[in-house]
Enzyme design. Structure first.
Site, PDB file in Angstrom:
ATOM      1  N   ASP A 181       0.789  -1.027   0.180  1.00 53.40           N
ATOM      2  CA  ASP A 181       0.125  -0.003   0.005  1.00 53.40           C
ATOM      3  C   ASP A 181       0.800   1.327   0.031  1.00 53.40           C
ATOM      4  O   ASP A 181       1.489   1.456   1.070  1.00 53.40           O
ATOM      5  CB  ASP A 181      -0.929  -0.120   1.120  1.00 53.40           C
ATOM      6  N   GLU A 230      -1.421  -1.642  -4.561  1.00 58.82           N
ATOM      7  CA  GLU A 230      -2.659  -0.964  -4.597  1.00 58.82           C
ATOM      8  C   GLU A 230      -2.042   0.185  -5.802  1.00 58.82           C
ATOM      9  O   GLU A 230      -1.411   1.163  -5.361  1.00 58.82           O
ATOM     10  CB  GLU A 230      -2.926  -0.109  -3.480  1.00 58.82           C
ATOM     11  N   ASP A 270      -1.947   1.005   7.299  1.00 60.15           N
ATOM     12  CA  ASP A 270      -1.164   0.764   6.226  1.00 60.15           C
ATOM     13  C   ASP A 270      -1.100  -0.812   5.746  1.00 60.15           C
ATOM     14  O   ASP A 270      -0.943  -1.142   4.675  1.00 60.15           O
ATOM     15  CB  ASP A 270      -0.002   1.746   5.963  1.00 60.15           C
TER      16      ASP A 270
END
Length: 164
Positions: free
Chosen positions: A8, A67, A140
């Protein structure tokens, strides 16, 4: 066993999560957060790249799922998130590990069943899917685990199970 490293990306905090899936469906998890120090952008991106490279070398994932930054109203934010993503992608590519990108809505849909799910709902759904009573990962890192799990769900069964 299949190992997927989820990322992420972010300039202040890049979450990572390693999902290990055994042929019998058992899952192992590891996670953390890369926190680049304040300073010039090039040094922050280098920190992300170096740390992801270290994670890839240490854990030897079969693939990296990252992501994809979504469209921000603030162009500068979108560009810097894209740069953090690129730093992580380059680290994986340098080790010849395949990289797969997923937009946030697809991750939420795959894990929680709803593309507009909030972070707590995604984390709760991930825990349920993995049979966990709790997951003490920071936001996160939990997001990175969700990206890894999304990739696992998107990978055909024949490719996701490695016969040893």
């Amino acid at each position: 066993m299949t190992r997927i490293l989820g990322i992420d990306p972010g300039l202040n905090a890049t979450g990572w999560g390693l999902l290990e899936i055994a042929p019998d469906g058992a899952a192992g998890l590891r996670w953390g957060t890369i926190r680049p120090p304040d300073g010039p952008l090039s040094e922050r991106l280098n920190t992300i790249n170096w740390n992801v490279r270290e994670l890839v070398e240490r854990h030897r994932p079969d693939s990296v799922a990252i992501e994809r930054p979504f469209n921000h109203r603030n162009v500068k934010t979108a560009v810097t998130l894209g740069q953090a993503q690129a730093a992580a992608m380059i680290a994986a590519a340098a080790a010849a590990v395949p990289v797969h990108e997923y937009p946030p809505r697809q991750v939420k849909e795959a894990v929680a069943g709803l593309g507009s799910a909030d972070k707590p709902a995604v984390k709760q759904a991930l825990m349920a899917r993995l049979g966990l009573a709790e997951l003490d990962a920071p936001a996160d890192a939990a997001d990175a685990l969700a990206v890894a799990y999304c990739h696992h769900l998107m990978t055909p069964v024949a490719e996701s199970l490695e016969i040893q």
